[in-house]
Design a protein around this motif. Structure first.
Motif, mmCIF file in Angstrom:
data_model
loop_
_atom_site.group_PDB
_atom_site.id
_atom_site.type_symbol
_atom_site.label_atom_id
_atom_site.label_comp_id
_atom_site.label_asym_id
_atom_site.label_seq_id
_atom_site.Cartn_x
_atom_site.Cartn_y
_atom_site.Cartn_z
ATOM 1 N N LEU A 83 0.833 -1.200 0.000
ATOM 2 C CA LEU A 83 0.000 0.000 0.000
ATOM 3 C C LEU A 83 0.870 1.252 0.000
ATOM 4 N N VAL A 84 1.912 1.248 0.816
ATOM 5 C CA VAL A 84 2.822 2.396 0.899
ATOM 6 C C VAL A 84 3.520 2.630 -0.440
ATOM 7 N N ILE A 85 4.006 1.541 -1.057
ATOM 8 C CA ILE A 85 4.740 1.656 -2.320
ATOM 9 C C ILE A 85 3.838 2.164 -3.434
ATOM 10 N N VAL A 97 1.245 4.115 -3.177
ATOM 11 C CA VAL A 97 1.000 5.542 -2.975
ATOM 12 C C VAL A 97 2.251 6.355 -3.270
ATOM 13 N N ALA A 98 3.399 5.917 -2.768
ATOM 14 C CA ALA A 98 4.638 6.683 -2.925
ATOM 15 C C ALA A 98 5.040 6.813 -4.391
ATOM 16 N N ASN A 99 4.770 5.784 -5.191
ATOM 17 C CA ASN A 99 5.126 5.838 -6.614
ATOM 18 C C ASN A 99 4.069 6.540 -7.450
ATOM 19 N N GLY A 100 2.865 6.734 -6.902
ATOM 20 C CA GLY A 100 1.797 7.327 -7.696
ATOM 21 C C GLY A 100 1.382 6.416 -8.826
ATOM 22 N N GLN A 101 1.365 5.114 -8.556
ATOM 23 C CA GLN A 101 1.137 4.134 -9.614
ATOM 24 C C GLN A 101 -0.277 3.562 -9.555
ATOM 25 N N ASN A 102 -0.546 2.640 -10.498
ATOM 26 C CA ASN A 102 -1.883 2.049 -10.588
ATOM 27 C C ASN A 102 -1.959 0.673 -9.939
ATOM 28 N N GLY A 103 -0.954 0.301 -9.138
ATOM 29 C CA GLY A 103 -0.960 -1.002 -8.487
ATOM 30 C C GLY A 103 -2.114 -1.183 -7.517
ATOM 31 N N LEU A 104 -2.552 -0.099 -6.879
ATOM 32 C CA LEU A 104 -3.690 -0.202 -5.966
ATOM 33 C C LEU A 104 -4.997 -0.361 -6.743
ATOM 34 N N LEU A 105 -5.062 0.207 -7.937
ATOM 35 C CA LEU A 105 -6.249 0.033 -8.777
ATOM 36 C C LEU A 105 -6.356 -1.415 -9.250
ATOM 37 N N THR A 106 -5.275 -1.958 -9.797
ATOM 38 C CA THR A 106 -5.312 -3.349 -10.252
ATOM 39 C C THR A 106 -5.475 -4.307 -9.070
ATOM 40 N N GLY A 107 -4.841 -3.981 -7.934
ATOM 41 C CA GLY A 107 -5.032 -4.802 -6.745
ATOM 42 C C GLY A 107 -6.467 -4.790 -6.263
ATOM 43 N N SER A 108 -7.126 -3.638 -6.375
ATOM 44 C CA SER A 108 -8.535 -3.544 -5.982
ATOM 45 C C SER A 108 -9.418 -4.398 -6.878
ATOM 46 N N TYR A 159 5.161 -2.411 -7.264
ATOM 47 C CA TYR A 159 3.806 -1.935 -6.982
ATOM 48 C C TYR A 159 2.736 -2.843 -7.588
ATOM 49 N N ASP A 160 3.101 -3.660 -8.597
ATOM 50 C CA ASP A 160 2.151 -4.625 -9.146
ATOM 51 C C ASP A 160 1.850 -5.750 -8.160
ATOM 52 N N LEU A 161 2.710 -5.925 -7.148
ATOM 53 C CA LEU A 161 2.574 -7.031 -6.208
ATOM 54 C C LEU A 161 1.760 -6.660 -4.973
ATOM 55 N N ALA A 162 1.174 -5.470 -4.947
ATOM 56 C CA ALA A 162 0.316 -5.109 -3.811
ATOM 57 C C ALA A 162 -0.843 -6.089 -3.669
ATOM 58 N N CYS A 163 -1.286 -6.667 -4.785
ATOM 59 C CA CYS A 163 -2.409 -7.605 -4.756
ATOM 60 C C CYS A 163 -2.089 -8.881 -3.985
ATOM 61 N N LEU A 164 -0.817 -9.157 -3.688
ATOM 62 C CA LEU A 164 -0.475 -10.349 -2.910
ATOM 63 C C LEU A 164 -1.049 -10.293 -1.501
ATOM 64 N N ALA A 165 -1.503 -9.126 -1.069
ATOM 65 C CA ALA A 165 -2.147 -9.021 0.244
ATOM 66 C C ALA A 165 -3.369 -9.934 0.331
ATOM 67 N N PHE A 166 -4.034 -10.187 -0.784
ATOM 68 C CA PHE A 166 -5.281 -10.962 -0.752
ATOM 69 C C PHE A 166 -5.041 -12.462 -0.562
ATOM 70 N N PRO A 167 -4.120 -13.121 -1.289
ATOM 71 C CA PRO A 167 -3.836 -14.522 -0.933
ATOM 72 C C PRO A 167 -3.238 -14.658 0.453
ATOM 73 N N MET A 168 -2.479 -13.661 0.908
ATOM 74 C CA MET A 168 -1.956 -13.700 2.275
ATOM 75 C C MET A 168 -3.104 -13.629 3.284
ATOM 76 N N GLY A 169 -4.094 -12.796 3.004
ATOM 77 C CA GLY A 169 -5.253 -12.712 3.876
ATOM 78 C C GLY A 169 -6.053 -14.003 3.898
ATOM 79 N N TRP A 170 -6.159 -14.663 2.737
ATOM 80 C CA TRP A 170 -6.879 -15.942 2.680
ATOM 81 C C TRP A 170 -6.173 -16.996 3.519
ATOM 82 N N LEU A 171 -4.850 -17.049 3.429
ATOM 83 C CA LEU A 171 -4.094 -17.992 4.242
ATOM 84 C C LEU A 171 -4.264 -17.711 5.732
ATOM 85 N N LEU A 172 -4.284 -16.437 6.087
ATOM 86 C CA LEU A 172 -4.467 -16.062 7.488
ATOM 87 C C LEU A 172 -5.822 -16.533 8.008
#
Length: 448
Positions: free
Chosen positions: A162-164, A166-177, A343-356
C-alpha cells in the motif's frame, strides 16, 4: 561426536518452520514499525515538498506524471501524441519546467488511457491526491471485507504494498482492488466478480492467470462477466481514440523493449523471473526460457488447484472455495510476465489474507508463518535489496507463497508428494551407501 550441527539445524527448523517467536504481539509490533517507517518517510517527502516537487526536485508520486500528461494531451485533442515518447515528455516538462526525470513514456494500452482522461481536469497535486485516495480506499475496503477483525486494520494500513503504491503514484492499488473485489464477490456475485477481472485489460499482463483459473474452476458467469467488461473497455477505447490509439500503443510496445535494454528501467527495479535471471547475468535466451518455464508451471498448478478446490465446497464452504480460487490466481500472476514491478505485487495481500483466515480456522501449519512474514515485509525493500546485491529473490518468495497455498488447498496430494520424495531420497541414499568404496585392512595397511 559433535552434536552442535544437529542442534543448530533443529534450532533453525524451529525458527523457520514453527516460528513460535512470531506471536500475535510481535507481529503487530513489526507492523507498527513498518508502518511508521514507510508512511513516515512518505509524509516527510510531502512535508518538505514545494509545489509538487520533493527535496531532490523530482515530482512527488513521480510515475503519476505520465498519467496526468496523457490526460492533458487527450483533452487538448492530441491522442496520437500520447504514444509519441518525445512529445509526451514535452508535456511532462511543461508541468515541471526545467526538470528532467528520465523516460516517462506512456506504455499503457488505450483501455487504461480511458481511466486517465479526467485526471488533468484539475491541477497535478489535487489530481494525484484524488486518484490515490480513491484507489487506496477501494484497496483497503476490499481487504477489510476479507479481514473484518479489529486487529486486522493495523496490518492492512501498514502493508508495504500500500505504501509503495502511494509513494510511486502508480496504478498497483487500482489493479489490486480489481483482484480484491473479484475475490470478495465471486461466491455470491460471480458475474460482477468477472466484470472486475475483465477490467484488468487496463494492464493485460496481470490478466494471464485469470482465464485459466476461471475455466478450470468452471466459473462460467465470471467468465461471461470478464468477457463483457474486457471487450466493452476495448470497444470503448476504440470509439474514443480510434485506430490511432491502438496503433500507437503497438508501436510503443516495441519501444518499451528498447527502454529496458537501454537501462531506463533497470533490472533491479523489476520483480519477474526474467529480471532475476538477468541480474545473475544470464543471457537473454536463458532468461526468457526461465520466464516461460515458470509461467507454464505456475499456470498449470493454478488451474489444477482451482479445479481441486471445486471438489471441496462441502468441506470448506462456497465463500472459502471461491476466494481461494482467486487467491491462487493472484499468487500465480507474478510468474506470468517478464515486465513486473514492486507496486504490481500489492495484490499479494489478498492470498496472504486468505491464508491467514485458514490458519485461524485450523491453526498454523509448518512454515506458513515465516512465508507470510517474508512476503509481508519484503516489498518495502525489494528494489533496494536487488540494487545492492544484484540478486532478485522475489520469484522465490512468490513461489513459497504459492506452495503454502497449494498445501492448504490440497493437503492430501501434498502429503502423497512428500512421501514419494522422501522414499526416493531414502532409496538414493541407500544405493549410494551400497556402492560406496569399503575400506578393508590388508597386510599392507588400509586398502580401498
Amino acid at each position: 561426536m559433535d552434536r552442535r550441527p544437529k542442534r543448530l539445524k533443529a534450532a533453525l527448523g524451529r525458527a523457520l518452520l514453527q516460528a513460535d517467536w512470531l506471536n500475535r504481539g510481535r507481529a503487530l509490533a513489526y507492523c507498527r514499525i513498518l508502518g511508521v517507517y514507510g508512511w513516515g518517510l512518505f509524509l516527510s517527502i510531502i512535508v518538505v515538498s514545494h509545489w509538487g516537487t520533493d527535496f531532490e526536485g523530482q515530482p512527488i508520486c513521480a510515475d503519476f506524471v505520465s498519467f496526468w500528461a496523457a490526460s492533458r494531451q487527450v483533452l487538448q485533442g492530441h491522442v496520437a501524441e500520447v504514444y509519441d515518447s518525445a512529445k509526451h515528455h514535452l508535456v511532462e516538462l511543461s508541468a515541471f519546467p526545467g526538470l528532467s526525470f528520465g523516460n516517462f513514456a506512456f506504455y499503457y494500452p488505450p483501455t487504461f488511457l480511458l481511466v486517465c482522461v479526467p485526471l488533468a481536469l484539475v491541477p497535478y497535486r489535487l489530481s494525484v491526491a484524488l486518484f490515490l485516495i480513491l484507489t487506496g480506499t477501494l484497496f483497503v475496503r476490499a481487504l477489510r471485507w476479507l479481514l473484518p477483525q479489529r486487529w486486522a486494520l493495523l496490518p492492512i494500513l501498514a502493508f508495504p504494498g500500500l505504501v509503495i503504491g502511494v509513494a510511486n503514484g502508480q496504478n498497483g492499488l487500482l489493479t489490486g482492488s480489481l483482484f480484491g473485489w473479484a475475490m470478495v464477490l465471486l461466491a455470491e456475485h460471480p458475474f460482477v466478480a468477472g466484470l472486475c477481472l475483465g477490467g484488468l485489460v487496463i494492464k493485460p499482463q496481470l490478466l494471464v492467470a485469470a482465464p485459466v483459473v476461471l475455466l478450470c474452476a468452471r466459473r462460467w458467469r465470471a467468465v461471461a462477466g470478464g468477457i463483457c467488461s474486457g471487450l466493452g473497455l476495448i470497444a470503448a477505447s476504440w470509439l474514443a481514440f480510434g485506430a490511432s490509439g491502438w496503433n500507437g500503443f503497438l508501436r510503443m510496445s516495441h519501444e518499451a523493449q528498447g527502454a529496458f535494454s537501454h537501462g531506463y528501467v533497470q533490472s533491479w527495479k523489476m520483480q519477474s523471473v526474467f529480471a532475476a535471471a538477468h541480474l545473475l547475468h544470464a543471457p537473454a535466451w536463458l532468461a526468457y526460457g526461465a520466464q516461460i518455464t515458470a509461467a507454464v508451471s505456475a499456470l498449470s498448478l493454478a488451474g489444477w488447484l482451482a479445479a481441486h478446490l471445486r471438489r471441496r465446497v462441502a468441506e470448506l464452504g462456497e465463500r472459502a472455495v471461491a476466494s481461494g480460487q482467486v487467491a491462487v490466481m493472484i499468487a500465480a500472476m507474478p510468474f506470468c510476465s517478464p515486465f513486473l514491478l514492486d507496486y504490481d505485487l500489492a495484490c499479494l495481500a489478498f492470498p496472504m489474507g486468505w491464508l491467514l483466515l485458514q490458519a485461524q480456522r485450523t491453526g498454523w501449519w509448518s512454515g506458513e508463518k515465516f512465508v507470510l512474514f517474508l512476503a509481508y515485509i519484503y516489498l518495502l525493500g525489494a528494489r533496494l535489496f536487488a540494487e545492492l546485491t544484484h540478486v532478485g529473490p522475489t520469484p522465490i518468495i512468490c513461489a513459497a507463497l504459492l506452495c503454502v497455498l497449494a498445501r492448504r488447498i490440497a493437503p492430501d496430494k501434498w502429503s502423497d508428494l512428500k512421501r514419494i520424495i522422501l522414499s526416493k531420497t531414502t532409496r538414493l541414499s541407500r544405493r549410494h551407501l551400497e556402492t560406496a568404496p569399503v575400506a578393508t585392512r590388508g597386510n599392507g595397511g588400509v586398502q580401498a
